[in-house]
Design an enzyme around this catalytic site. Sequence first.
Site, PDB file in Angstrom:
ATOM      1  N   SER A   1       2.589 -14.610 -34.548  1.00 16.65           N
ATOM      2  CA  SER A   1       4.249 -13.655 -34.551  1.00 16.65           C
ATOM      3  C   SER A   1       4.912 -14.464 -35.153  1.00 16.65           C
ATOM      4  CB  SER A   1       3.946 -13.315 -32.990  1.00 16.65           C
ATOM      5  OG  SER A   1       2.976 -12.993 -33.193  1.00 16.65           O
TER       6      SER A   1
ATOM      7  N   LYS B   1       6.381  -7.136 -37.084  1.00 17.03           N
ATOM      8  CA  LYS B   1       5.783  -7.456 -35.708  1.00 17.03           C
ATOM      9  C   LYS B   1       7.184  -7.764 -35.110  1.00 17.03           C
ATOM     10  CE  LYS B   1       3.914  -9.807 -32.490  1.00 17.03           C
ATOM     11  NZ  LYS B   1       3.255  -8.798 -31.387  1.00 17.03           N
TER      12      LYS B   1
ATOM     13  N   LYS C   1      11.439 -16.242 -27.504  1.00 13.38           N
ATOM     14  CA  LYS C   1      10.888 -16.569 -28.640  1.00 13.38           C
ATOM     15  C   LYS C   1      11.039 -15.232 -30.287  1.00 13.38           C
ATOM     16  CE  LYS C   1       7.137 -16.681 -30.792  1.00 13.38           C
ATOM     17  NZ  LYS C   1       5.991 -15.651 -31.627  1.00 13.38           N
TER      18      LYS C   1
HETATM   19  P1  NAD Z   1      -1.380 -20.049 -26.982  1.00 13.82           P
HETATM   20  O1  NAD Z   1       0.248 -21.167 -26.195  1.00 13.82           O
HETATM   21  O2  NAD Z   1      -1.844 -19.771 -25.997  1.00 13.82           O
HETATM   22  O3  NAD Z   1      -1.640 -20.971 -28.174  1.00 13.82           O
HETATM   23  C1  NAD Z   1      -1.029 -22.041 -28.711  1.00 13.82           C
HETATM   24  C2  NAD Z   1      -2.927 -22.350 -29.561  1.00 13.82           C
HETATM   25  O4  NAD Z   1      -2.408 -23.665 -30.648  1.00 13.82           O
HETATM   26  C3  NAD Z   1      -2.515 -23.046 -27.846  1.00 13.82           C
HETATM   27  O5  NAD Z   1      -4.145 -23.787 -27.728  1.00 13.82           O
HETATM   28  C4  NAD Z   1      -2.782 -25.015 -28.525  1.00 13.82           C
HETATM   29  O6  NAD Z   1      -3.332 -26.090 -28.429  1.00 13.82           O
HETATM   30  C5  NAD Z   1      -2.575 -24.464 -30.267  1.00 13.82           C
HETATM   31  N1  NAD Z   1      -1.443 -25.525 -31.160  1.00 13.82           N
HETATM   32  C6  NAD Z   1      -0.231 -25.690 -31.176  1.00 13.82           C
HETATM   33  N2  NAD Z   1       0.779 -27.251 -31.830  1.00 13.82           N
HETATM   34  C7  NAD Z   1      -0.611 -26.934 -32.548  1.00 13.82           C
HETATM   35  C8  NAD Z   1      -1.038 -28.272 -34.026  1.00 13.82           C
HETATM   36  N3  NAD Z   1      -0.134 -28.546 -34.183  1.00 13.82           N
HETATM   37  N4  NAD Z   1      -2.553 -28.586 -33.721  1.00 13.82           N
HETATM   38  C9  NAD Z   1      -3.427 -27.344 -33.706  1.00 13.82           C
HETATM   39  N5  NAD Z   1      -3.202 -26.293 -32.856  1.00 13.82           N
HETATM   40  C10 NAD Z   1      -1.799 -26.145 -31.843  1.00 13.82           C
HETATM   41  O7  NAD Z   1      -0.318 -19.061 -27.001  1.00 13.82           O
HETATM   42  P2  NAD Z   1      -0.985 -17.562 -28.162  1.00 13.82           P
HETATM   43  O8  NAD Z   1      -0.952 -16.432 -27.223  1.00 13.82           O
HETATM   44  O9  NAD Z   1      -2.771 -17.200 -28.055  1.00 13.82           O
HETATM   45  O10 NAD Z   1      -0.381 -16.899 -29.179  1.00 13.82           O
HETATM   46  C11 NAD Z   1      -0.465 -17.157 -30.522  1.00 13.82           C
HETATM   47  C12 NAD Z   1       0.986 -16.562 -31.090  1.00 13.82           C
HETATM   48  O11 NAD Z   1      -0.096 -15.076 -30.939  1.00 13.82           O
HETATM   49  C13 NAD Z   1       1.918 -16.389 -30.832  1.00 13.82           C
HETATM   50  O12 NAD Z   1       2.352 -16.699 -31.913  1.00 13.82           O
HETATM   51  C14 NAD Z   1       2.235 -15.556 -30.073  1.00 13.82           C
HETATM   52  O13 NAD Z   1       3.682 -15.120 -30.240  1.00 13.82           O
HETATM   53  C15 NAD Z   1       1.676 -14.239 -30.984  1.00 13.82           C
HETATM   54  N6  NAD Z   1       0.570 -13.230 -29.765  1.00 13.82           N
HETATM   55  C16 NAD Z   1       0.659 -13.575 -28.979  1.00 13.82           C
HETATM   56  C17 NAD Z   1       0.395 -12.498 -27.482  1.00 13.82           C
HETATM   57  C18 NAD Z   1      -0.189 -12.940 -26.904  1.00 13.82           C
HETATM   58  O14 NAD Z   1      -0.113 -11.651 -25.698  1.00 13.82           O
HETATM   59  N7  NAD Z   1      -0.949 -14.141 -25.929  1.00 13.82           N
HETATM   60  C19 NAD Z   1       0.271 -10.800 -28.432  1.00 13.82           C
HETATM   61  C20 NAD Z   1       0.515 -10.785 -29.587  1.00 13.82           C
HETATM   62  C21 NAD Z   1       0.363 -12.115 -30.268  1.00 13.82           C
END
Ligand code: NAD
Length: 295
Positions: free
Chosen positions: A96, A171, A239
């Site tokens: 997102s 979104k 965010k």
């Molecule tokens: P998270 O923080 O759990 O996961 C992000 C991952 O990205 C981590 O494992 C981190 O190590 C990795 N990462 C960061 N920088 C990196 C890089 N340079 N190279 C490789 N890996 C890297 O986040 P999440 O909850 O999985 O959310 C991911 C996206 O999905 C976000 O944009 C969030 O807004 C969206 N989202 C989350 C949810 C939720 O309920 N958690 C629901 C819908 C949408």
Amino acid sequence: MKVGLIGLGIMGKPMGKNLVKKGYDLMVFDLNKAAVAELVECGAKAAENTRELAENCDVILTMLPNSPHVKSVMLEGENAVANYVKEGTVFIDMSSINPVASREISDALAKKGVVMLDAPVSGGEPKAVDGTLAFMVGGPEDVFEAHKELLGAMGSSVVRCGEIGAGNVTKLCNQVVVAINIAAVSEAMMLGQLSGVEPEKIFEAIKGGLAGSTVMNAKAPMMMDQNFKPGFRIDLHIKDLTNVVDAAKVVDAPLPLTSQVMEMMKILHRDGDGACDHSALMKYYQKLTGEELHH
Ligand code: NAD
């Protein structure tokens, strides 16, 4: 078709597992080696870095926190995906992020012969695990049609909303509705309790009527249980609302309600509640009144 997935966090990890389960040939990368090892255990291949993943995949997926992370992985630095992708590769960003950033990344990748879809999701971790996420997608129709099945391996609804950026605009609309809805549920439940009516009865009585919502069904029980374990963290919602404010500036859209709820979330963040689920908006009302919501 070789598929690459970068970002194995709360969402990316179960989404990757579902791709493997559905038989996709998956290569993964994350800075977190433990998450990579977990996917390898399930049958995915590990990439040493984003360069190796770019060189070996026909479709590249990302599930990263925000716009700067996606820009950095795709366009910046020594191992930037854009420097090593084959012409004709398709890039699908499921994070997102700001729709303006989606369009910038898409323009930069077009110069390398890469077509992009922005495909953020709604549903959270439980639906990522079940493979029942809702995808909202922007980008060329033919590319969307060709990759609908791939996204369908992780979700039960896949809707094209328009050209590149339209997925993330949709979104942001979703996040506005969810934030204001949680705040409204919090405000109403506290009013009810202070007025001497049991919150459980209020929930039971109104959930089937016009005020009822998926948000209310998911979040009201958490509020009554004082269970603010994420789920979707306050910090991630801040965010998204920051991206809403940025996107609204471009088109001069008014945000009186979103701005209020964002301030409430920022106060919770300053109080150390940023890692709580967004149902912790109830805590804002609890701090104001000195009363905890109960059953
Ligand atoms: P998270 O923080 O759990 O996961 C992000 C991952 O990205 C981590 O494992 C981190 O190590 C990795 N990462 C960061 N920088 C990196 C890089 N340079 N190279 C490789 N890996 C890297 O986040 P999440 O909850 O999985 O959310 C991911 C996206 O999905 C976000 O944009 C969030 O807004 C969206 N989202 C989350 C949810 C939720 O309920 N958690 C629901 C819908 C949408």
